[in-house]
Design a protein around this motif. Structure first.
Motif, PDB file in Angstrom:
ATOM      1  N   LEU A  72     -17.606 -22.756 -23.906  1.00  0.00           N
ATOM      2  CA  LEU A  72     -18.554 -23.459 -24.771  1.00  0.00           C
ATOM      3  C   LEU A  72     -17.944 -24.697 -25.416  1.00  0.00           C
ATOM      4  O   LEU A  72     -18.666 -25.598 -25.829  1.00  0.00           O
ATOM      5  N   HIS A  73     -16.623 -24.730 -25.497  1.00  0.00           N
ATOM      6  CA  HIS A  73     -15.954 -25.923 -26.012  1.00  0.00           C
ATOM      7  C   HIS A  73     -15.756 -26.977 -24.933  1.00  0.00           C
ATOM      8  O   HIS A  73     -15.344 -28.094 -25.231  1.00  0.00           O
ATOM      9  N   SER A  74     -16.022 -26.602 -23.668  1.00  0.00           N
ATOM     10  CA  SER A  74     -15.793 -27.546 -22.569  1.00  0.00           C
ATOM     11  C   SER A  74     -16.960 -28.516 -22.455  1.00  0.00           C
ATOM     12  O   SER A  74     -18.067 -28.252 -22.933  1.00  0.00           O
ATOM     13  N   GLY A  75     -16.722 -29.617 -21.783  1.00  0.00           N
ATOM     14  CA  GLY A  75     -17.757 -30.636 -21.625  1.00  0.00           C
ATOM     15  C   GLY A  75     -18.959 -30.146 -20.852  1.00  0.00           C
ATOM     16  O   GLY A  75     -20.072 -30.639 -21.030  1.00  0.00           O
ATOM     17  N   ARG A  76     -18.745 -29.152 -19.953  1.00  0.00           N
ATOM     18  CA  ARG A  76     -19.845 -28.674 -19.116  1.00  0.00           C
ATOM     19  C   ARG A  76     -20.949 -27.990 -19.914  1.00  0.00           C
ATOM     20  O   ARG A  76     -22.063 -27.841 -19.425  1.00  0.00           O
ATOM     21  N   ALA A  77     -20.635 -27.570 -21.132  1.00  0.00           N
ATOM     22  CA  ALA A  77     -21.640 -26.889 -21.948  1.00  0.00           C
ATOM     23  C   ALA A  77     -22.181 -27.784 -23.058  1.00  0.00           C
ATOM     24  O   ALA A  77     -22.936 -27.323 -23.904  1.00  0.00           O
ATOM     25  N   ALA A  78     -21.828 -29.058 -23.021  1.00  0.00           N
ATOM     26  CA  ALA A  78     -22.193 -29.957 -24.120  1.00  0.00           C
ATOM     27  C   ALA A  78     -23.704 -30.123 -24.260  1.00  0.00           C
ATOM     28  O   ALA A  78     -24.222 -30.273 -25.365  1.00  0.00           O
ATOM     29  N   ASP A  79     -24.421 -30.113 -23.131  1.00  0.00           N
ATOM     30  CA  ASP A  79     -25.866 -30.356 -23.164  1.00  0.00           C
ATOM     31  C   ASP A  79     -26.688 -29.077 -23.199  1.00  0.00           C
ATOM     32  O   ASP A  79     -27.915 -29.124 -23.106  1.00  0.00           O
ATOM     33  N   GLY A  80     -26.030 -27.933 -23.323  1.00  0.00           N
ATOM     34  CA  GLY A  80     -26.748 -26.669 -23.403  1.00  0.00           C
ATOM     35  C   GLY A  80     -26.254 -25.671 -22.377  1.00  0.00           C
ATOM     36  O   GLY A  80     -25.392 -25.980 -21.542  1.00  0.00           O
ATOM     37  N   TYR A  81     -26.818 -24.466 -22.408  1.00  0.00           N
ATOM     38  CA  TYR A  81     -26.405 -23.387 -21.502  1.00  0.00           C
ATOM     39  C   TYR A  81     -27.346 -22.209 -21.693  1.00  0.00           C
ATOM     40  O   TYR A  81     -28.107 -22.133 -22.664  1.00  0.00           O
ATOM     41  N   VAL A  82     -27.280 -21.296 -20.732  1.00  0.00           N
ATOM     42  CA  VAL A  82     -27.977 -20.021 -20.843  1.00  0.00           C
ATOM     43  C   VAL A  82     -26.913 -18.940 -20.741  1.00  0.00           C
ATOM     44  O   VAL A  82     -26.246 -18.805 -19.709  1.00  0.00           O
ATOM     45  N   LEU A  83     -26.730 -18.176 -21.818  1.00  0.00           N
ATOM     46  CA  LEU A  83     -25.708 -17.131 -21.873  1.00  0.00           C
ATOM     47  C   LEU A  83     -26.296 -15.805 -21.424  1.00  0.00           C
ATOM     48  O   LEU A  83     -27.284 -15.333 -21.985  1.00  0.00           O
ATOM     49  N   ASP A  84     -25.667 -15.194 -20.443  1.00  0.00           N
ATOM     50  CA  ASP A  84     -26.134 -13.941 -19.857  1.00  0.00           C
ATOM     51  C   ASP A  84     -24.995 -12.926 -19.932  1.00  0.00           C
ATOM     52  O   ASP A  84     -23.963 -13.106 -19.295  1.00  0.00           O
ATOM     53  N   GLY A  85     -25.172 -11.877 -20.748  1.00  0.00           N
ATOM     54  CA  GLY A  85     -24.131 -10.857 -20.874  1.00  0.00           C
ATOM     55  C   GLY A  85     -23.287 -10.988 -22.127  1.00  0.00           C
ATOM     56  O   GLY A  85     -22.346 -10.217 -22.324  1.00  0.00           O
ATOM     57  N   TYR A  86     -23.601 -11.942 -22.953  1.00  0.00           N
ATOM     58  CA  TYR A  86     -22.883 -12.144 -24.213  1.00  0.00           C
ATOM     59  C   TYR A  86     -23.860 -12.780 -25.201  1.00  0.00           C
ATOM     60  O   TYR A  86     -24.573 -13.714 -24.816  1.00  0.00           O
ATOM     61  N   PRO A  87     -23.943 -12.265 -26.416  1.00  0.00           N
ATOM     62  CA  PRO A  87     -23.170 -11.158 -26.987  1.00  0.00           C
ATOM     63  C   PRO A  87     -23.786  -9.785 -26.678  1.00  0.00           C
ATOM     64  O   PRO A  87     -24.995  -9.674 -26.507  1.00  0.00           O
ATOM     65  N   ARG A  88     -22.920  -8.780 -26.617  1.00  0.00           N
ATOM     66  CA  ARG A  88     -23.366  -7.409 -26.352  1.00  0.00           C
ATOM     67  C   ARG A  88     -23.131  -6.486 -27.540  1.00  0.00           C
ATOM     68  O   ARG A  88     -23.338  -5.282 -27.434  1.00  0.00           O
ATOM     69  N   SER A  89     -22.682  -7.021 -28.625  1.00  0.00           N
ATOM     70  CA  SER A  89     -22.455  -6.230 -29.833  1.00  0.00           C
ATOM     71  C   SER A  89     -22.628  -7.140 -31.032  1.00  0.00           C
ATOM     72  O   SER A  89     -22.610  -8.375 -30.909  1.00  0.00           O
ATOM     73  N   ALA A  90     -22.780  -6.521 -32.213  1.00  0.00           N
ATOM     74  CA  ALA A  90     -22.912  -7.315 -33.430  1.00  0.00           C
ATOM     75  C   ALA A  90     -21.649  -8.134 -33.680  1.00  0.00           C
ATOM     76  O   ALA A  90     -21.709  -9.265 -34.162  1.00  0.00           O
ATOM     77  N   VAL A  91     -20.502  -7.570 -33.325  1.00  0.00           N
ATOM     78  CA  VAL A  91     -19.224  -8.287 -33.495  1.00  0.00           C
ATOM     79  C   VAL A  91     -19.237  -9.562 -32.657  1.00  0.00           C
ATOM     80  O   VAL A  91     -18.842 -10.638 -33.116  1.00  0.00           O
ATOM     81  N   GLN A  92     -19.693  -9.441 -31.409  1.00  0.00           N
ATOM     82  CA  GLN A  92     -19.748 -10.612 -30.536  1.00  0.00           C
ATOM     83  C   GLN A  92     -20.785 -11.621 -31.027  1.00  0.00           C
ATOM     84  O   GLN A  92     -20.574 -12.836 -30.932  1.00  0.00           O
ATOM     85  N   ALA A  93     -21.911 -11.129 -31.553  1.00  0.00           N
ATOM     86  CA  ALA A  93     -22.936 -12.042 -32.064  1.00  0.00           C
ATOM     87  C   ALA A  93     -22.397 -12.871 -33.221  1.00  0.00           C
ATOM     88  O   ALA A  93     -22.652 -14.082 -33.323  1.00  0.00           O
ATOM     89  N   LYS A  94     -21.640 -12.240 -34.108  1.00  0.00           N
ATOM     90  CA  LYS A  94     -21.047 -12.966 -35.233  1.00  0.00           C
ATOM     91  C   LYS A  94     -19.975 -13.935 -34.744  1.00  0.00           C
ATOM     92  O   LYS A  94     -19.830 -15.045 -35.282  1.00  0.00           O
ATOM     93  N   ALA A  95     -19.237 -13.531 -33.698  1.00  0.00           N
ATOM     94  CA  ALA A  95     -18.227 -14.426 -33.134  1.00  0.00           C
ATOM     95  C   ALA A  95     -18.882 -15.655 -32.513  1.00  0.00           C
ATOM     96  O   ALA A  95     -18.381 -16.779 -32.649  1.00  0.00           O
ATOM     97  N   LEU A  96     -20.021 -15.447 -31.826  1.00  0.00           N
ATOM     98  CA  LEU A  96     -20.737 -16.584 -31.243  1.00  0.00           C
ATOM     99  C   LEU A  96     -21.224 -17.530 -32.329  1.00  0.00           C
ATOM    100  O   LEU A  96     -21.187 -18.758 -32.161  1.00  0.00           O
ATOM    101  N   GLU A  97     -21.655 -16.982 -33.449  1.00  0.00           N
ATOM    102  CA  GLU A  97     -22.089 -17.813 -34.573  1.00  0.00           C
ATOM    103  C   GLU A  97     -20.945 -18.715 -35.029  1.00  0.00           C
ATOM    104  O   GLU A  97     -21.148 -19.899 -35.335  1.00  0.00           O
TER     105      GLU A  97
END
Length: 222
Positions: A72-97
């Protein structure tokens, strides 16, 4: 567009993620694919992940998050993305935030693809895979092989994976419900959760997704 796709095994997350990514010209980021890429490339993260995978253990949240953060920090995700398989837990959701805050971006929505349990069992329970590991997958109901039990592409014998058997699928669904219910609540509380009926054809589900996002007339071919 920055989307998170939620839903049980067999809900069609990979199919819909691929369609949305193609329609809007953004990457489809599957955590399974990201893991395999890191392992194949022999990166530090990939070697650490391989240790867990080879021993049959779950890859820890922190390691999965580190891999997702890098992409997500790479240039390839600068214009957006569709995340499939993450986050799978509340811990991961907070990490994504936290990652979103680091990149100064925000999610468009979290799409929860809802499918009846019996339909999931029909979908997954009918899958058959080529024994020669050619990567070809068939379905007894929706995409049967020309010759029963044999791969159309290479003639290899078809088999059912052990985790696709109905009893195992029910166990997987129970685990999924327990682990991901907090993720849905997390995004509902944030006002980002959008529920989509994922039964029917792939085209029907895609139309519902776009309607839910208010994007039915926007974008590419589907």
């Amino acid at each position: 567009m920055r989307l998170v796709l939620l839903g049980p095994p067999g809900a069609g997350k990979g199919t819909q993620a691929g369609r949305l990514a193609e329609r809007f010209g953004v990457p489809h980021l599957s955590t399974g694919d990201l893991l395999r890429e890191q392992v194949a490339a022999g990166t530090v993260l990939g070697r650490r992940a391989a240790d867990f995978i080879d021993s049959g253990r779950l890859v820890p949240d922190a390691l999965i998050t580190a891999i997702v953060r890098g992409r997500l920090h790479s240039g390839r995700a600068a214009d957006g993305y569709v995340l499939d398989g993450y986050p799978r837990s509340a811990v991961q959701a907070k990490a994504l935030e936290t990652i979103l805050a680091e990149t100064g971006t925000a999610l468009t929505a979290a799409l929860d693809l809802v499918v009846d349990e019996e339909e999931v069992i029909r979908r997954i329970g009918g899958r058959q895979v080529c024994l020669r590991d050619s990567g070809h997958i068939f379905h007894l109901r929706t995409a049967p092989p020309i010759v029963r039990g044999l791969c159309d592409q290479c003639g290899g014998e078809l088999y059912q994976r052990s985790d696709d058997r109905p009893a195992t699928v029910r166990d997987r669904l129970a685990v999924h419900a327990e682990q991901t219910a907090p993720v849905a609540r997390f995004y509902a509380d944030a006002g980002l959760l959008r529920t989509v009926d994922a039964e029917g054809t792939a085209d029907e589900v895609t139309r519902r997704v776009l309607d839910t996002l208010g994007l039915a007339g926007v974008g590419g071919r589907r």
